[in-house]
Design a protein around this motif. Structure first.
Motif, mmCIF file in Angstrom:
data_model
loop_
_atom_site.group_PDB
_atom_site.id
_atom_site.type_symbol
_atom_site.label_atom_id
_atom_site.label_comp_id
_atom_site.label_asym_id
_atom_site.label_seq_id
_atom_site.Cartn_x
_atom_site.Cartn_y
_atom_site.Cartn_z
ATOM 1 N N UNK A 92 1.743 3.935 5.798
ATOM 2 C CA UNK A 92 1.784 4.592 4.493
ATOM 3 C C UNK A 92 2.824 5.707 4.468
ATOM 4 N N UNK A 93 2.998 6.371 5.594
ATOM 5 C CA UNK A 93 4.030 7.413 5.691
ATOM 6 C C UNK A 93 5.421 6.785 5.628
ATOM 7 N N UNK A 94 5.607 5.669 6.298
ATOM 8 C CA UNK A 94 6.894 4.972 6.253
ATOM 9 C C UNK A 94 7.198 4.502 4.834
ATOM 10 N N UNK A 95 6.167 4.040 4.134
ATOM 11 C CA UNK A 95 6.344 3.636 2.730
ATOM 12 C C UNK A 95 6.743 4.842 1.871
ATOM 13 N N UNK A 96 6.146 6.003 2.167
ATOM 14 C CA UNK A 96 6.466 7.220 1.416
ATOM 15 C C UNK A 96 7.899 7.674 1.689
ATOM 16 N N UNK A 97 8.400 7.421 2.897
ATOM 17 C CA UNK A 97 9.807 7.724 3.200
ATOM 18 C C UNK A 97 10.719 6.821 2.374
ATOM 19 N N UNK A 98 10.388 5.546 2.313
ATOM 20 C CA UNK A 98 11.186 4.611 1.492
ATOM 21 C C UNK A 98 11.189 5.039 0.022
ATOM 22 N N UNK A 99 10.024 5.487 -0.440
ATOM 23 C CA UNK A 99 9.869 5.881 -1.843
ATOM 24 C C UNK A 99 10.539 7.229 -2.131
ATOM 25 N N UNK A 100 10.687 8.076 -1.090
ATOM 26 C CA UNK A 100 11.409 9.333 -1.226
ATOM 27 C C UNK A 100 10.557 10.580 -1.277
ATOM 28 N N UNK A 101 9.230 10.440 -1.286
ATOM 29 C CA UNK A 101 8.377 11.635 -1.366
ATOM 30 C C UNK A 101 8.183 12.304 -0.002
ATOM 31 N N UNK A 102 8.269 11.526 1.069
ATOM 32 C CA UNK A 102 8.204 12.056 2.427
ATOM 33 C C UNK A 102 9.597 11.987 3.030
ATOM 34 N N UNK A 103 10.058 13.106 3.560
ATOM 35 C CA UNK A 103 11.427 13.156 4.094
ATOM 36 C C UNK A 103 11.517 12.520 5.473
ATOM 37 N N UNK A 104 10.503 12.777 6.310
ATOM 38 C CA UNK A 104 10.553 12.290 7.688
ATOM 39 C C UNK A 104 9.157 12.323 8.298
ATOM 40 N N UNK A 105 8.993 11.579 9.365
ATOM 41 C CA UNK A 105 7.778 11.670 10.170
ATOM 42 C C UNK A 105 8.178 11.577 11.637
ATOM 43 N N UNK A 106 7.413 12.224 12.465
ATOM 44 C CA UNK A 106 7.592 12.077 13.910
ATOM 45 C C UNK A 106 6.701 10.912 14.317
ATOM 46 N N UNK A 107 7.332 9.773 14.564
ATOM 47 C CA UNK A 107 6.578 8.529 14.760
ATOM 48 C C UNK A 107 6.095 8.403 16.199
ATOM 49 N N UNK A 108 4.775 8.449 16.343
ATOM 50 C CA UNK A 108 4.180 8.098 17.617
ATOM 51 C C UNK A 108 4.129 6.571 17.696
ATOM 52 N N UNK A 109 3.672 6.067 18.811
ATOM 53 C CA UNK A 109 3.584 4.616 18.989
ATOM 54 C C UNK A 109 2.151 4.271 19.366
ATOM 55 N N UNK A 110 1.243 4.296 18.377
ATOM 56 C CA UNK A 110 -0.175 4.097 18.681
ATOM 57 C C UNK A 110 -0.504 2.723 19.263
ATOM 58 N N UNK A 111 0.249 1.695 18.860
ATOM 59 C CA UNK A 111 0.004 0.361 19.415
ATOM 60 C C UNK A 111 0.284 0.363 20.917
ATOM 61 N N UNK A 112 1.419 0.953 21.305
ATOM 62 C CA UNK A 112 1.757 1.048 22.731
ATOM 63 C C UNK A 112 0.753 1.927 23.469
ATOM 64 N N UNK A 113 0.286 2.992 22.828
ATOM 65 C CA UNK A 113 -0.727 3.843 23.456
ATOM 66 C C UNK A 113 -1.998 3.045 23.736
ATOM 67 N N UNK A 114 -2.393 2.207 22.773
ATOM 68 C CA UNK A 114 -3.566 1.364 22.970
ATOM 69 C C UNK A 114 -3.370 0.363 24.088
ATOM 70 N N UNK A 115 -2.205 -0.280 24.103
ATOM 71 C CA UNK A 115 -1.906 -1.256 25.152
ATOM 72 C C UNK A 115 -1.882 -0.591 26.533
ATOM 73 N N UNK A 116 -1.288 0.586 26.601
ATOM 74 C CA UNK A 116 -1.196 1.289 27.877
ATOM 75 C C UNK A 116 -2.585 1.719 28.353
#
Length: 273
Positions: A218-242
Motif C-alpha cells: 500500500x505504501x508503494x502504491x501511495x508512492x506511485x500515486x504521489x502522496x507518499x514520497x518515499x519509504x525505507x523498504x524492509x524485506x519481510x518475506x526474506x526475514x520470514x524465510x531466514x
C-alpha cells in the motif's frame, strides 16, 4: 516437524509478508506451519504463548508486542527444549536467535532523503512507533542525521504506537494547531498512511514530503500515486524465510547465526519497479 509463528497483527501487511516468507519455506521443506495473530494485544499474545505446548511446536517464531512476554515465556520454552527465534526485534536474553532489519541504516537513509529534497532546510514532524529496540534504532539514527543540519528542525514529535488509526487521529489534532511544516517522517508505513489520510481529509497544502518505513504494498502504491514520497523498504518475506532457515538449523542441531541482519533500501518514485 512443526513451526509456530506468533505475530502481532494479521491486519498489518508487513506481518502478512513475514508469514508469506515462512509459509513458502515451510511448504518447500515439507514442514508444518501455523501463524497465530494477537490482534495487537500484548495480553492476548502472552496467553497464546503460555498455551504453546498445546501446539506441539519444534520451534517458536515470534514478533513480540511486549518484550516482557519473552522474559516470562523464554525460560519455560527453554526448559521444554523449544527454541525461540525473534523476528524484527533484537533481544539478548531468553531467546535462541534474532532476525532483524538494518534499522540504523534505514533511519539515516530517511534523514538523508529529507536533507536532499529540502535543500533550503525544513521543519519536520516525526511520528514515533512503540518504544521497541528496532524503532529506537531507526529513531536515533534519523534524529541524529536531521539534527546535524543547521537548517532542519523537528518541530513536533507525535506518539502513535505504530498504529494507523492513532496516527490519523493525532495528525488531525495537530493540523488544527495551524503549524506549518515541510516534511513528515513516520517510523512505519501504517502510520505514514494514516497521516496521509488526515492530510488529504484536511486538504493540507502545500503537500509535505512524507516518508514511511517498511515498504508494504500500500505504501508503494501511495508512492506511485504521489502522496507518499518515499519509504525505507524492509524485506519481510526474506526475514520470514531466514527465520525459518535458522529455526530448521536449530531443530536439526546444525550451526546457526544468533543474529541475522537484513538491510533495507530507500524506495522512491524514481527507483520503484
Amino acid at each position: 516437524m512443526k513451526i509456530v509463528y506468533y505475530l502481532p497483527d494479521v491486519l498489518n501487511p508487513f506481518w502478512n509478508l513475514v508469514v508469506s516468507g515462512i509459509e513458502q519455506s515451510a511448504k518447500q521443506g515439507g514442514v508444518g506451519f501455523e501463524a497465530i495473530s494477537a490482534n495487537h494485544s500484548d495480553s492476548l499474545q502472552n496467553s497464546q504463548l503460555k498455551a504453546f505446548k498445546g501446539k506441539r511446536p519444534d520451534a517458536i517464531l515470534i514478533s513480540p508486542i511486549d518484550l516482557k512476554t519473552i522474559d516470562q515465556i523464554g525460560p519455560i520454552t527453554s526448559e521444554a527444549g523449544v527454541p525461540i527465534i525473534v523476528i524484527d526485534q533484537y533481544i539478548k536474553a531468553n531467546v535462541t536467535a534474532c532476525i532483524i532489519s538494518g534499522n540504523l541504516r534505514g533511519g539515516t537513509a530517511a534523514g538523508k532523503y529529507f536533507i536532499d529534497q529540502l535543500s533550503k532546510g525544513g521543519r519536520i514532524v516525526h511520528i514515533q512507533a512503540e518504544d521497541f529496540e528496532n524503532a529506537r534504532m531507526r529513531r536515533k539514527s534519523f534524529i541524529n542525521k536531521i539534527t546535524q543540519q543547521r537548517d532542519f528542525t523537528i518541530i513536533k514529535t507525535i506518539q502513535a504506537d505504530g498504529n494507523r488509526n492513532k496516527a490519523y487521529e493525532q495528525i488531525i489534532a495537530f493540523l488544527r494547531e495551524g503549524i506549518t511544516f515541510d516534511g513528515l517522517f513516520a517510523e512505519n508505513d501504517a502510520m505514514a498512511l494514516g497521516a496521509i489520510h488526515a492530510l488529504k481529509e484536511k486538504r493540507f497544502s502545500p503537500w509535505p514530503i512524507v516518508v514511511g518505513f517498511d515498504g508494504v504494498q500500500e505504501a508503494l502504491d501511495a508512492i506511485r500515486e504521489g502522496s507518499l514520497s518515499a519509504t525505507i523498504a524492509q524485506d519481510p518475506v526474506t526475514m520470514g524465510k531466514k527465520a525459518f532457515e535458522v529455526a530448521l538449523k536449530i531443530i536439526q542441531k546444525n550451526p546457526y547465526e544468533e543474529l541475522t541482519t537484513i538491510m533495507p533500501n530507500l524506495v522512491t518514485r524514481a527507483n520503484l519497479s
